[in-house]
Enzyme design. Sequence first.
Site, PDB file in Angstrom:
ATOM      1  N   PRO A  86       0.818  -1.219   0.000  1.00 53.22           N
ATOM      2  CA  PRO A  86       0.000   0.000   0.000  1.00 53.22           C
ATOM      3  C   PRO A  86       0.852   1.270   0.000  1.00 53.22           C
ATOM      4  O   PRO A  86       0.345   2.366  -0.213  1.00 53.22           O
ATOM      5  CB  PRO A  86      -0.832  -0.108   1.287  1.00 53.22           C
ATOM      6  CG  PRO A  86      -0.262  -1.230   2.071  1.00 53.22           C
ATOM      7  CD  PRO A  86       0.585  -2.052   1.185  1.00 53.22           C
ATOM      8  N   GLU A 113       1.860  -8.455   8.869  1.00 53.50           N
ATOM      9  CA  GLU A 113       2.085  -7.075   9.287  1.00 53.50           C
ATOM     10  C   GLU A 113       3.039  -6.347   8.362  1.00 53.50           C
ATOM     11  O   GLU A 113       3.201  -5.145   8.440  1.00 53.50           O
ATOM     12  CB  GLU A 113       2.653  -7.047  10.712  1.00 53.50           C
ATOM     13  CG  GLU A 113       1.669  -7.487  11.760  1.00 53.50           C
ATOM     14  CD  GLU A 113       0.370  -6.712  11.710  1.00 53.50           C
ATOM     15  OE1 GLU A 113       0.424  -5.476  11.849  1.00 53.50           O
ATOM     16  OE2 GLU A 113      -0.683  -7.334  11.519  1.00 53.50           O
ATOM     17  N   ARG A 150      -4.539  -8.801 -20.235  1.00 52.84           N
ATOM     18  CA  ARG A 150      -5.561  -8.494 -21.248  1.00 52.84           C
ATOM     19  C   ARG A 150      -5.060  -7.517 -22.312  1.00 52.84           C
ATOM     20  O   ARG A 150      -5.643  -7.403 -23.384  1.00 52.84           O
ATOM     21  CB  ARG A 150      -6.860  -8.008 -20.613  1.00 52.84           C
ATOM     22  CG  ARG A 150      -6.784  -6.671 -19.956  1.00 52.84           C
ATOM     23  CD  ARG A 150      -8.076  -6.359 -19.201  1.00 52.84           C
ATOM     24  NE  ARG A 150      -9.174  -5.965 -20.060  1.00 52.84           N
ATOM     25  CZ  ARG A 150      -9.293  -4.778 -20.646  1.00 52.84           C
ATOM     26  NH1 ARG A 150      -8.361  -3.865 -20.475  1.00 52.84           N
ATOM     27  NH2 ARG A 150     -10.323  -4.500 -21.407  1.00 52.84           N
ATOM     28  N   ASP A 164     -11.625   1.053 -23.909  1.00 52.06           N
ATOM     29  CA  ASP A 164     -11.667   0.896 -22.453  1.00 52.06           C
ATOM     30  C   ASP A 164     -11.869   2.204 -21.724  1.00 52.06           C
ATOM     31  O   ASP A 164     -11.377   3.243 -22.162  1.00 52.06           O
ATOM     32  CB  ASP A 164     -10.317   0.375 -21.938  1.00 52.06           C
ATOM     33  CG  ASP A 164     -10.193  -1.117 -22.046  1.00 52.06           C
ATOM     34  OD1 ASP A 164     -11.211  -1.764 -22.251  1.00 52.06           O
ATOM     35  OD2 ASP A 164      -9.055  -1.603 -21.916  1.00 52.06           O
TER      36      ASP A 164
HETATM   37  N1  ADE Z   1      -0.974  -5.097   0.080  1.00 52.14           N
HETATM   38  C1  ADE Z   1      -1.873  -4.731   1.022  1.00 52.14           C
HETATM   39  N2  ADE Z   1      -2.624  -3.709   0.598  1.00 52.14           N
HETATM   40  C2  ADE Z   1      -2.198  -3.399  -0.665  1.00 52.14           C
HETATM   41  C3  ADE Z   1      -2.579  -2.428  -1.624  1.00 52.14           C
HETATM   42  N3  ADE Z   1      -3.541  -1.540  -1.384  1.00 52.14           N
HETATM   43  N4  ADE Z   1      -1.917  -2.414  -2.802  1.00 52.14           N
HETATM   44  C4  ADE Z   1      -0.924  -3.291  -3.039  1.00 52.14           C
HETATM   45  N5  ADE Z   1      -0.518  -4.224  -2.172  1.00 52.14           N
HETATM   46  C5  ADE Z   1      -1.145  -4.286  -0.986  1.00 52.14           C
END
Ligand code: ADE
Length: 222
Positions: A86, A113, A150, A164
Amino acid sequence: MKIDILTIFPNMFDGFVSESIIKRAIDKGLVEINVHNIRDYSTDKHKRVDDYGFGGGQGMVLMPQPIFDAVEVLKTDESKVILMTPQGVPYKQECAYDLSLEKHLIIICGHYEGFDERIRTLADMEISIGDYVLTGGEIASMVITDSVVRLIDGVIERESHINDSFNNNLLDYPVYTKPANFRGMCVPDVLLSGHHANIDKFRKEESLKRTEERRPDLLEKR
Ligand code: ADE
């Protein structure tokens, strides 16, 4: 293209590689997708892949050794190593187009974690699929793989992805199928007219209208 995915939950990918367009692309030899269990690369006698974080804190942290070893075995001069987190750069269609031109992707899925910070040194890029936290990188890696595969030549008809959503920073126009009248909701007359120039015009206008209403931020990028 070849895609190697490193995960501690390889079974999560069973359905993903055995259904629909991804399966067809694999069967046609347009992409090779290999799912690797990080545990198989652990040199620990109990095949451990994670441990407590130094300094305390909750949860387990993925160890560097199995992931470094796996990447070192799989990597060639043509590989691009992607870490799912993230904290990565937000994923966009443009990135999917760029990645679809690569020969080899190695995708590392983080879990629990987190992962040992030194794993970051293996990655050419870190990608986030959105501002929310998943339990691991597996679903995120499927999102990347699906959106890239794709776009590989021959996987779907070129026409389909030229129109798209997000291509040219426009959302897709509405589409309809039979029946022409469903519970009083009618298909726009122009789509039944057979007049291709008018249909094209209608679609362009609807695409623009929809983008203005729902994603004005995209229009600013045009
Ligand atoms: N791992 C956990 N959350 C994630 C996200 N939002 N994007 C990529 N990998 C992740």
